[in-house]
Design a protein around this motif. Structure first.
Motif, PDB file in Angstrom:
ATOM      1  N   SER A  58       0.855  -1.190   0.000  1.00 57.59           N
ATOM      2  CA  SER A  58       0.000   0.000   0.000  1.00 57.59           C
ATOM      3  C   SER A  58       0.889   1.237   0.000  1.00 57.59           C
ATOM      4  O   SER A  58       2.094   1.153   0.257  1.00 57.59           O
ATOM      5  N   ALA A  59       0.287   2.382  -0.272  1.00 56.26           N
ATOM      6  CA  ALA A  59       1.047   3.642  -0.275  1.00 56.26           C
ATOM      7  C   ALA A  59       1.732   3.836   1.081  1.00 56.26           C
ATOM      8  O   ALA A  59       2.907   4.205   1.152  1.00 56.26           O
ATOM      9  N   LEU A  60       0.988   3.553   2.160  1.00 50.88           N
ATOM     10  CA  LEU A  60       1.567   3.720   3.483  1.00 50.88           C
ATOM     11  C   LEU A  60       2.667   2.693   3.734  1.00 50.88           C
ATOM     12  O   LEU A  60       3.741   3.012   4.248  1.00 50.88           O
ATOM     13  N   GLN A  87       9.309  16.156  -1.003  1.00 52.42           N
ATOM     14  CA  GLN A  87       8.187  15.222  -1.160  1.00 52.42           C
ATOM     15  C   GLN A  87       8.075  14.757  -2.602  1.00 52.42           C
ATOM     16  O   GLN A  87       7.594  13.657  -2.880  1.00 52.42           O
ATOM     17  N   ILE A  88       8.522  15.601  -3.529  1.00 53.31           N
ATOM     18  CA  ILE A  88       8.491  15.213  -4.945  1.00 53.31           C
ATOM     19  C   ILE A  88       9.486  14.072  -5.187  1.00 53.31           C
ATOM     20  O   ILE A  88       9.181  13.102  -5.874  1.00 53.31           O
ATOM     21  N   THR A 110       1.840  10.376  -6.219  1.00 50.70           N
ATOM     22  CA  THR A 110       1.901  11.821  -6.460  1.00 50.70           C
ATOM     23  C   THR A 110       2.380  12.492  -5.173  1.00 50.70           C
ATOM     24  O   THR A 110       2.277  11.908  -4.088  1.00 50.70           O
ATOM     25  N   SER A 111       2.886  13.723  -5.282  1.00 47.18           N
ATOM     26  CA  SER A 111       3.370  14.369  -4.055  1.00 47.18           C
ATOM     27  C   SER A 111       2.210  14.708  -3.117  1.00 47.18           C
ATOM     28  O   SER A 111       2.358  14.724  -1.898  1.00 47.18           O
ATOM     29  N   VAL A 112       1.016  14.950  -3.685  1.00 45.07           N
ATOM     30  CA  VAL A 112      -0.183  15.162  -2.855  1.00 45.07           C
ATOM     31  C   VAL A 112      -0.457  13.910  -2.012  1.00 45.07           C
ATOM     32  O   VAL A 112      -0.747  13.980  -0.810  1.00 45.07           O
ATOM     33  N   HIS A 113      -0.315  12.754  -2.644  1.00 41.02           N
ATOM     34  CA  HIS A 113      -0.556  11.488  -1.959  1.00 41.02           C
ATOM     35  C   HIS A 113       0.507  11.249  -0.879  1.00 41.02           C
ATOM     36  O   HIS A 113       0.204  10.822   0.239  1.00 41.02           O
ATOM     37  N   ASN A 159       2.069  13.468   0.744  1.00 33.74           N
ATOM     38  CA  ASN A 159       1.768  14.360   1.855  1.00 33.74           C
ATOM     39  C   ASN A 159       0.725  13.744   2.792  1.00 33.74           C
ATOM     40  O   ASN A 159       0.850  13.784   4.016  1.00 33.74           O
ATOM     41  N   ARG A 160      -0.315  13.128   2.191  1.00 34.40           N
ATOM     42  CA  ARG A 160      -1.352  12.506   3.016  1.00 34.40           C
ATOM     43  C   ARG A 160      -0.797  11.297   3.779  1.00 34.40           C
ATOM     44  O   ARG A 160      -1.095  11.092   4.957  1.00 34.40           O
ATOM     45  N   LYS A 170       1.227  12.338   6.741  1.00 36.71           N
ATOM     46  CA  LYS A 170       0.386  12.753   7.859  1.00 36.71           C
ATOM     47  C   LYS A 170      -0.118  11.527   8.619  1.00 36.71           C
ATOM     48  O   LYS A 170      -0.146  11.498   9.845  1.00 36.71           O
ATOM     49  N   PHE A 224       8.549  12.931   8.918  1.00 37.84           N
ATOM     50  CA  PHE A 224       9.517  13.404   7.934  1.00 37.84           C
ATOM     51  C   PHE A 224       9.285  14.892   7.755  1.00 37.84           C
ATOM     52  O   PHE A 224       8.246  15.312   7.258  1.00 37.84           O
TER      53      PHE A 224
END
Lengths: 239, 82
Positions: free
Chosen positions: A146-148, A179-180, A189-192, A194-195, A198, A208
């Motif tokens: 997963s992304a996480l 983050q990029i 994506t960098s938006v992802h 960021n989430r 968090k 980070f």
């Protein structure tokens, strides 16, 4: 100068003084490059390999629309392109993500070292095998975690790899990435990213921020990542 | 010609407010919009993998001066047919 490289080698096998001397004599010059500089361009004929002394490098490939996939991060003590010794030119590029200090090893000198010290030839072979093992683990991350999970995994991997060369401890490490950059490692994506950062922070696992990774709960982070360091071949044994 | 400008992408969704502390350099509002839409779609895609799509969030694009120059509603970034 090559202390990080020696630490990385000696985590896997003994390197006697004569071999250490031979390694030291393999490098002809030290250069500095700024962040964002592409130091090896895909396809270009190469007659030297590059050892990273300080900073962060990445191997990457990209598509016509500019989207980029980083396939490995390199930390101090890593050869960025030892495989160019036999490949002669690369199918990917190598770029500096931060300001970097690099040592240049001409291929003819590497050849001479391998002839005189077959054990070092095997150790260099080991290093390229290790890069391949890291790539396989990243394929698992990109394809299945997963992304996480894959973000957590990258933080676990870097903690161990930086720790080997004295640049990380249990509590964390300096990591001068944006983050990029992370997004390009993680296929997100960098938006992802960021989430995800968090979420990792709120779960009390890792933070980070400001160019530093602060690990709050290492066992928890390793669980979230399903991290098994076997692919980093950390045993010290004759090779 | 487009001039590079710094944009941050602040997220508001079910897990609260996620400020973008870094931002990025992009060549104008069109690129920022494309980046925002791509970002939202990536979040929705991950939600789909987890089995629950929540389209109530929004992504705000903020310029260097702190002004919101663009808002992308999750529901506007994807087409939903059912």
């Amino acid at each position: 100068m090559i202390d990080h490289f020696l630490l990385k080698l000696r985590a896997r096998d003994e390197i006697p003084p004569d071999e250490e001397e031979a390694i030291r004599a393999m490098f002809t010059e030290v250069i500095e490059v700024p962040a964002d500089k592409t130091i090896v361009r895909a396809g270009k004929e190469l007659d030297f390999s590059t050892l990273l002394l300080d900073g962060l490098l990445c191997r990457f490939k990209d598509l016509r629309d500019g989207s980029r996939q980083i396939s490995e991060l390199h930390v101090a003590g890593d050869f960025a392109d030892l495989h160019s010794f036999s490949l002669k030119h690369l199918d990917h590029s190598v770029m500096a993500l931060t300001r970097c200090r690099l040592a240049i090893a001409p291929h003819d000198r590497i050849q001479a070292v391998i002839r005189a010290h077959p054990h070092l030839g095997r150790m260099f072979w080991f290093m390229t095998n290790l890069d391949a093992a890291i790539h396989r683990e990243w394929v698992l991350s990109l394809g299945r975690r997963s992304a996480l999970g894959r973000t957590a995994h990258l933080f676990c991997e870097l903690r161990l790899r930086l720790g080997l060369v004295g640049l990380a401890d249990e509590t964390g490490y300096k990591l001068n990435l944006t983050q990029i950059d992370l997004a390009e490692c993680l296929g997100l994506t960098s938006v992802h990213v960021n989430r995800v950062l968090k979420e990792l922070r709120e779960r009390g696992l890792v933070e980070f921020r400001g160019g530093r990774v602060t690990i709050h709960d290492l066992p928890g982070l390793e669980r979230a990542a399903e991290f098994d360091p076997a692919y980093l071949y950390l045993e010290r044994r004759p090779r | 010609m487009n001039v590079m400008a710094h944009y941050r992408f602040n997220l508001h969704n079910s897990i609260g407010f996620v400020p973008d502390e870094e931002g990025r350099e992009l060549a104008g509002l069109d690129e920022a919009r494309a980046e925002a839409v791509k970002g939202v779609r990536s979040l929705v895609a991950e939600d789909a993998l987890q089995g629950c799509i929540d389209l109530r969030g929004k992504l705000e694009v903020v310029d260097e001066g702190g002004a919101i120059v663009l808002t992308v509603l999750f529901g506007d970034a994807v087409e939903v047919l059912s």
